[in-house]
Design a protein around this motif. Sequence first.
Motif, short mmCIF file in Angstrom:
data_model
loop_
_atom_site.label_atom_id
_atom_site.label_comp_id
_atom_site.label_asym_id
_atom_site.label_seq_id
_atom_site.Cartn_x
_atom_site.Cartn_y
_atom_site.Cartn_z
N GLU A 49 -39.72 -38.18 -30.17
CA GLU A 49 -40.83 -37.40 -29.62
C GLU A 49 -41.16 -37.94 -28.22
OE1 GLU A 49 -43.37 -34.25 -29.96
OE2 GLU A 49 -42.01 -34.85 -31.57
N PRO A 50 -40.89 -37.18 -27.13
CA PRO A 50 -41.00 -37.75 -25.77
C PRO A 50 -42.42 -38.25 -25.43
CG PRO A 50 -40.51 -35.39 -25.71
CD PRO A 50 -40.44 -35.81 -27.13
N ASN A 51 -43.43 -37.52 -25.87
CA ASN A 51 -44.79 -37.92 -25.52
C ASN A 51 -45.16 -39.26 -26.14
OD1 ASN A 51 -45.13 -35.71 -23.95
ND2 ASN A 51 -46.17 -34.49 -25.53
N ILE A 52 -44.71 -39.41 -27.40
CA ILE A 52 -45.03 -40.68 -28.08
C ILE A 52 -44.28 -41.83 -27.40
CG2 ILE A 52 -44.86 -41.92 -30.28
CD1 ILE A 52 -45.27 -39.23 -31.70
N GLU A 84 -43.42 -42.03 -24.37
CA GLU A 84 -44.07 -42.34 -23.10
C GLU A 84 -45.32 -43.18 -23.31
OE1 GLU A 84 -44.51 -39.01 -20.53
OE2 GLU A 84 -45.48 -40.21 -18.95
N ALA A 85 -46.07 -42.81 -24.34
CA ALA A 85 -47.31 -43.54 -24.60
C ALA A 85 -47.02 -45.00 -24.94
CB ALA A 85 -48.08 -42.87 -25.73
N PHE A 109 -45.71 -47.03 -21.95
CA PHE A 109 -46.81 -47.36 -21.05
C PHE A 109 -47.60 -48.54 -21.60
CE2 PHE A 109 -51.21 -47.09 -19.71
CZ PHE A 109 -51.11 -46.94 -18.33
N LEU A 110 -47.88 -48.46 -22.87
CA LEU A 110 -48.73 -49.46 -23.51
C LEU A 110 -48.08 -50.85 -23.46
CD1 LEU A 110 -51.39 -48.85 -24.95
CD2 LEU A 110 -50.15 -48.87 -27.12
N ARG A 138 -47.39 -52.35 -19.88
CA ARG A 138 -48.60 -52.87 -19.27
C ARG A 138 -48.88 -54.30 -19.72
NH1 ARG A 138 -53.86 -49.30 -20.04
NH2 ARG A 138 -53.79 -50.38 -22.03
N ASN A 157 -53.95 -47.96 -30.37
CA ASN A 157 -53.17 -48.75 -29.41
C ASN A 157 -53.26 -50.24 -29.70
OD1 ASN A 157 -52.52 -46.34 -28.35
ND2 ASN A 157 -53.68 -46.58 -26.43
N SER A 165 -49.63 -38.67 -30.14
CA SER A 165 -49.67 -38.64 -28.68
C SER A 165 -51.10 -38.53 -28.18
CB SER A 165 -48.87 -37.45 -28.16
OG SER A 165 -47.57 -37.49 -28.68
N PHE A 197 -52.74 -41.50 -25.89
CA PHE A 197 -53.10 -41.26 -24.49
C PHE A 197 -54.60 -41.23 -24.29
CE2 PHE A 197 -48.68 -39.72 -24.12
CZ PHE A 197 -48.31 -40.57 -23.09
N GLU A 247 -56.70 -43.07 -25.83
CA GLU A 247 -57.12 -44.48 -25.78
C GLU A 247 -56.75 -45.11 -24.43
OE1 GLU A 247 -57.01 -45.51 -30.56
OE2 GLU A 247 -55.86 -46.76 -29.18
N ILE A 248 -55.55 -44.73 -23.98
CA ILE A 248 -55.12 -45.24 -22.66
C ILE A 248 -56.11 -44.80 -21.57
CG2 ILE A 248 -53.36 -44.98 -20.85
CD1 ILE A 248 -51.31 -44.85 -23.21
N ILE A 301 -50.76 -34.02 -21.04
CA ILE A 301 -50.04 -34.20 -22.32
C ILE A 301 -51.00 -33.95 -23.48
CG2 ILE A 301 -48.91 -35.87 -23.82
CD1 ILE A 301 -47.65 -37.12 -21.37
#
Lengths: 122, 904
Positions: free
Chosen positions: A11-14, A16-17, A20-21, A24, A109, B687, B691, B693-694, B712
């Motif tokens: 799943e691309p969105n997941i 990416e999230a 990023f997390l 960082r 997160n 997702s 996001f 939370e980010i 998104i």
Amino acid sequence: MGKRVLLIEDEPNITEAIRFLLSREGYQVDTHTDGSTALEAVAARRPDMVILDVMLPNKSGYDILRELRADEATARLPVLMLTARGQRRDREMAERFGASRFMTKPFSNSEMLGSVRELLGS
Amino acid sequence: MVPFNLLVLVSVLYVVLLFLVAFAAEKRAQQGRLGWLRSPWVYTLSLSVYATAWTFYGAVGYAARSGLEFVTIYLGPTLVMIGWWWVVRKLVRIGRSQRITSIADLISSRYGKSNLLGVIVTLMAVIGTTPYIALQLQSVTVSFAVFASQTPQGWGVPDLRSTALWVAAGLALFTILFGTRNLDANERHHGVVTAIALEAVVKLVALLAVGVFVVWGVAQGPADILDRIDASPIATWEMNGGRWVTLLFLAGAAFLTLPRMFQVLVVENSDERHLTTASWAFPLYIFLISLFVVPIAVVGLAQLPEGSNPDLFVLTIPLSFDAEGLAMLTFLGGFSSATSMVIVAAIALSTMVSNHIVMPIWLSARRGGASMSGDVRTVVLRSRRISIGAILALGYLYYVFSGGGAALAAIGLISFTGVAQVLPALLGGIFWRGATRVGAIAGLVLGFSVWAYTMFLPSFGESVLMSAQMLAEGPWGIGWLRPQALFGITGLDPLVHAVFWSMALNTGAFVLGSLMSFPDPLERLQGAQFVNVFEHSGGARGWSGRAAEAEDLLVMAQRILGPEEAQALFQAESRAQGREGYLPDVTPDFIERLERELTGSVGAATAHAMLGQIIGGSSVSVEDLMAVADETAQMLEYSSQLEAKSRELERTARQLRDANEKLTELSVQKDAFLSQISHELRTPMTSIRAFSEILMDGKGMSPAEQRRYSSIIHDETIRLTRLLDDLLDLSVLENGQVTLNCQTANLHDLLERAITATASAETGREIRIIRDEAAENVSLQTDPDRLRQVFINLISNARKYCDAPEPELRITVRRRGDELRVDFIDNGSGIPKRSQEVIFEKFSRLSDQAAAGGAGLGLAICREIMANLGGKVSYLPGQGGAAFRVILPLSCRRAQAGNRQEGP
């Protein structure tokens, strides 16, 4: 040099999230989407840990986990299983196949970060 | 002179003696010590009930009036007994093997257990016998009167009627006491038979004594008597050939058909072998009893005053010679003749009345009520007792009303002719298998009617029941119907006339009726059993010795119970009897036990019949066979019911199994569905949460990143919403609760708008669409929005999944009857065969790429929409690329029930 995490998730969105997390926080994040080539990806990238989704195209996350555990080289590799199916049976399967940790989507997160830190022992 | 009191005392003492004899015999029989009770002599003597007061007194009178004609009355039975081998033996065998209780029972049983026949014969017997009983009462009272008239001191002529009443009452008491003491299945009455044998001896001795007295006391020996006979008018009496033949026939017939004769001859017979003795002993008895009839008549006619009643010569001759002791003996002889006849007749008739009239009425009055055997027993005994009383009352009344005037012989002959009407049905029944119930009824009724018309009714005398005019000119002046000259044949002796016509018409009707009717199965069975009784019944069968029987029983038991169980049973019995091996003594206890065991396997009737066959005690009766057939039929029916039940159960089980499989499958499907839903919902949620939370964190993020992450989140929420919409839509469609909005639409317009809608979508590549716009110009009745939804789905799928370098989608429209076929065929690599079956299932996305943008519900929704529209969407294999065919009805019709709206 940050520890290397391999994220296997379609799943691309997941993806990416999570990237990023973790980035960082200083981790080096590699990603892979296809189930059938996941083992090669692990062998090639030699990550410090793997975040593994269950529902992958072409090959189930459980199968990948079982094969990782069966291989001497990756038998003790920390693996964090992710699944969108929150049923008890899924958690049991993950434990049986030797998942280091099991996490149900959606996750917070901080939970994700905590688990990764713990598994990497940092 | 004999004082009246002495006469009464002697009579009473004699009766007490009879009571004692009967009682003793009954007691012996009850203790099972039959002994001499079963001797052929007792049987032969009991046959002498044939010789009633009519013979005792009347024969002499007959001889005085008609010469030797009286001999016929004795000759008939003699011939029958001498020829016992042909008729009597068969009757006795049938009576034993069929457990016949009376002549009515025999006739009824032979003709298919017809109760109507039983009733007819019973009524005939009662009507025919009543005058005869009256006759006996009359003879007793008259003999009393003779003594009374001889007394000069005149102890007064006793009232004849009250004497008759007392006699009737006493006889009723005796008969009830010994005739209905118990209910014997074989209807044997040892007490009564023994008493009657004693009476037979008394009457023979009495008559012989009178004869000896007449020959050697009054005349001077046989030579003198012969001279006197030659000199007397008896010698000049001419023989009437017609009358002789008629009388011979009548006497022989009556010997077989009189209820009391049938009772002693057949019913009371305990051993067939007695017949051989009786066949010569009974004619001898008859010979002895008739030996002195002519001498007594001759002497009476010569010695006694003119006008003396010849019927009473036996009594009046000794009295006129003051031989009082002899007179007393004679009186007892006559008394014996009368009482024995009345007793046996009353028993026979009461059995018939109770079995054929009272019991059927009682049983039908309380249908299904006779549950306890004791219940029926009481009723049978009571009805017999009441019948005996009634029969004697009837006899008494007949005596009173007939005035007791007619000559004894005349009454006797009327009775004989009446009961002889049973003869054709009887002989036909035992010799002719073709005889039927209809024939028997026709013969009996016609014969009896003719008898009543030509003989019985006229016998009451002119102007009593038939007017003198009717006798002389026939009813309503119809000459050929004159009672004593039927069909215009005059000049016949009235007796010959009546016997001839009644028997001729009887036999004719019997034969014709039998030939023209067809017997029912039971009747045919019974007919065969009767006619071929010697082949069917036991006695001649060779079961010799007990051991053979036990072995036969074992063979049969093994067949039914199985060898092990049967052998164990026999061995146990053997051991209980203190013997080795498998063959115990065949004791009644053992047979009973065996029957019980067999009953468990084959049913009561079958078990009984099978054992009966082997033990040979009784042959298998038709009832047994019928019961067996019934049982078998019941078993068959029961087993077919069981089969049907088991088939039904099997069917139910199969249905349950199917239902269970369906439920299990549904449950699996439901689990899979929930799991899928969970996955489809959680994925965008993940997702969104991550996001958001980010974004909430907010540290170190460029505005571009912020914008991207927000978009998104936005896309994912739209994805979620669409998923929920689809799910709800699908749910509504699947439940058939969708509301269709039927309108007239043009297919071309619909396709045009669908293509426009997909072209504006962001996902998917450009695709060239090839159409035949002329063919599309069809107007149809449908829900345009829903149909467009299907078209959009199919076109966008092609855009998403067609993997050809230059994607093309060809849309063709064709009309088939009142259907439209719209095919959507692209030039991609198509759908693999194994997937073709599942693409219409929910969540069956072939590619897992979320980029495809759907949750895998599109085709499932299409399928449901088409089903709701009364059409169909299916995959069309073998077209090169992916191909879908939409089949559309031209008018709006619902395929699924439950919709309220049928279109405008």
